[in-house]
Design a protein around this motif. Structure first.
Motif, PDB file in Angstrom:
ATOM      1  N   UNK A 158       0.772  -1.134  -0.132  1.00 30.19           N
ATOM      2  CA  UNK A 158       0.006   0.102  -0.243  1.00 30.19           C
ATOM      3  C   UNK A 158       0.923   1.105   0.145  1.00 30.19           C
ATOM      4  N   UNK A 159       1.864   1.162   0.706  1.00 26.46           N
ATOM      5  CA  UNK A 159       2.960   2.348   0.701  1.00 26.46           C
ATOM      6  C   UNK A 159       3.595   2.632  -0.396  1.00 26.46           C
ATOM      7  N   UNK A 160       4.071   1.403  -0.898  1.00 24.34           N
ATOM      8  CA  UNK A 160       5.010   1.545  -2.062  1.00 24.34           C
ATOM      9  C   UNK A 160       4.451   1.663  -3.432  1.00 24.34           C
ATOM     10  N   UNK A 161       3.171   1.480  -3.427  1.00 22.28           N
ATOM     11  CA  UNK A 161       2.324   1.745  -4.790  1.00 22.28           C
ATOM     12  C   UNK A 161       2.426   3.208  -5.180  1.00 22.28           C
ATOM     13  N   UNK A 162       2.709   4.206  -4.352  1.00 26.33           N
ATOM     14  CA  UNK A 162       2.640   5.329  -4.570  1.00 26.33           C
ATOM     15  C   UNK A 162       4.160   5.890  -5.291  1.00 26.33           C
ATOM     16  N   UNK A 163       5.210   4.947  -5.466  1.00 26.25           N
ATOM     17  CA  UNK A 163       6.478   5.159  -5.855  1.00 26.25           C
ATOM     18  C   UNK A 163       6.342   4.831  -7.473  1.00 26.25           C
ATOM     19  N   UNK A 164       5.618   3.951  -7.891  1.00 26.20           N
ATOM     20  CA  UNK A 164       5.479   3.572  -9.530  1.00 26.20           C
ATOM     21  C   UNK A 164       6.536   2.773  -9.671  1.00 26.20           C
TER      22      UNK A 164
ATOM     23  N   UNK B  31      -6.035  -5.357 -12.996  1.00 27.17           N
ATOM     24  CA  UNK B  31      -6.591  -4.431 -14.121  1.00 27.17           C
ATOM     25  C   UNK B  31      -6.195  -2.949 -13.531  1.00 27.17           C
ATOM     26  N   UNK B  32      -6.300  -2.670 -12.064  1.00 29.64           N
ATOM     27  CA  UNK B  32      -6.097  -1.537 -11.541  1.00 29.64           C
ATOM     28  C   UNK B  32      -4.760  -1.040 -11.067  1.00 29.64           C
ATOM     29  N   UNK B  33      -3.815  -2.188 -11.014  1.00 34.12           N
ATOM     30  CA  UNK B  33      -2.432  -2.220 -10.579  1.00 34.12           C
ATOM     31  C   UNK B  33      -1.552  -3.104 -11.398  1.00 34.12           C
ATOM     32  N   UNK B  34      -1.182  -2.953 -12.587  1.00 33.86           N
ATOM     33  CA  UNK B  34      -0.679  -3.896 -13.543  1.00 33.86           C
ATOM     34  C   UNK B  34       0.874  -3.993 -13.155  1.00 33.86           C
TER      35      UNK B  34
ATOM     36  N   UNK C 243      -4.476 -14.081  -1.746  1.00 37.87           N
ATOM     37  CA  UNK C 243      -5.913 -14.207  -2.514  1.00 37.87           C
ATOM     38  C   UNK C 243      -6.415 -12.428  -1.918  1.00 37.87           C
ATOM     39  N   UNK C 244      -6.381 -12.154  -0.604  1.00 41.50           N
ATOM     40  CA  UNK C 244      -6.775 -10.919  -0.229  1.00 41.50           C
ATOM     41  C   UNK C 244      -5.952  -9.962  -0.893  1.00 41.50           C
ATOM     42  N   UNK C 245      -4.616  -9.826  -1.077  1.00 38.02           N
ATOM     43  CA  UNK C 245      -3.795  -8.754  -1.688  1.00 38.02           C
ATOM     44  C   UNK C 245      -4.235  -8.967  -3.366  1.00 38.02           C
ATOM     45  N   UNK C 246      -4.624  -9.893  -3.887  1.00 43.28           N
ATOM     46  CA  UNK C 246      -4.846  -9.878  -5.223  1.00 43.28           C
ATOM     47  C   UNK C 246      -6.293  -9.204  -5.441  1.00 43.28           C
ATOM     48  N   UNK C 247      -7.027  -9.144  -4.556  1.00 44.32           N
ATOM     49  CA  UNK C 247      -8.465  -8.659  -4.455  1.00 44.32           C
ATOM     50  C   UNK C 247      -8.314  -7.083  -4.142  1.00 44.32           C
ATOM     51  N   UNK C 248      -7.242  -6.971  -3.262  1.00 46.22           N
ATOM     52  CA  UNK C 248      -7.159  -5.641  -2.803  1.00 46.22           C
ATOM     53  C   UNK C 248      -6.442  -4.886  -3.863  1.00 46.22           C
TER      54      UNK C 248
END
Length: 142
Positions: free
Chosen positions: A45-51, A74-77, A65-70
């Motif tokens: 969640x924190x790292x996604x901000x850094x592209x 398609x939203x986070x390729x 599975x939880x992470x794949x849903x979170x």
């Protein structure tokens, strides 16, 4: 070869640990990052901000599975999750792939032999010159 720096943080929480992990790495756009023992994806969640290109490993399929849903692809390729055991043989597709490897709250659950094996496997995963940062919540009687 992995180098080690040990620093003790008193009363640290997850956000402090995350900030510390990020402080010890110089992240660049497009770096390949591995979160070993990614759990429910709090570090991701924190790292996604850094592209970054982010990969999460966890031994628990429910957490993957939880992470794949979170973080749906398609939203986070650039974010992927795999059920992997850091104590097992490393798949060729992951060897020398990562610029940075983070591990938060995992190693202290392992006995000495398994901890050594985990660190050995991490050394196979990281690119030459890459950085490995581990934060462990170790309580002392101080």
């Amino acid at each position: 070869m992995l180098g080690f720096r040990v620093q003790k943080f008193l009363n640290s929480n997850h956000d402090t640990a995350t900030a510390t992990m990020l402080e010890f790495t110089a992240l660049n756009f497009g770096d390949k990052v591995l979160d070993v023992g990614c759990g429910f994806g709090n570090m991701v969640e924190k790292l996604k901000l850094f592209r970054l290109d982010i990969t999460g490993f966890d031994i628990n399929q429910k957490r993957i599975s939880h992470c794949q849903k979170r973080f749906p692809s398609e939203d986070y390729p650039r974010i992927r999750f795999f059920r992997e055991n850091i104590l097992s043989d490393i798949k060729d597709e992951f060897i020398n792939k990562f610029d940075h490897i983070y591990c938060h709250g995992l190693l202290h659950h392992l006995n000495d032999n398994n901890c050594n094996l985990a660190l050995k496997n991490i050394s196979y995963l990281i690119k030459p010159g890459g950085r490995f940062v581990a934060i462990e919540d170790i309580r002392t009687g101080d």
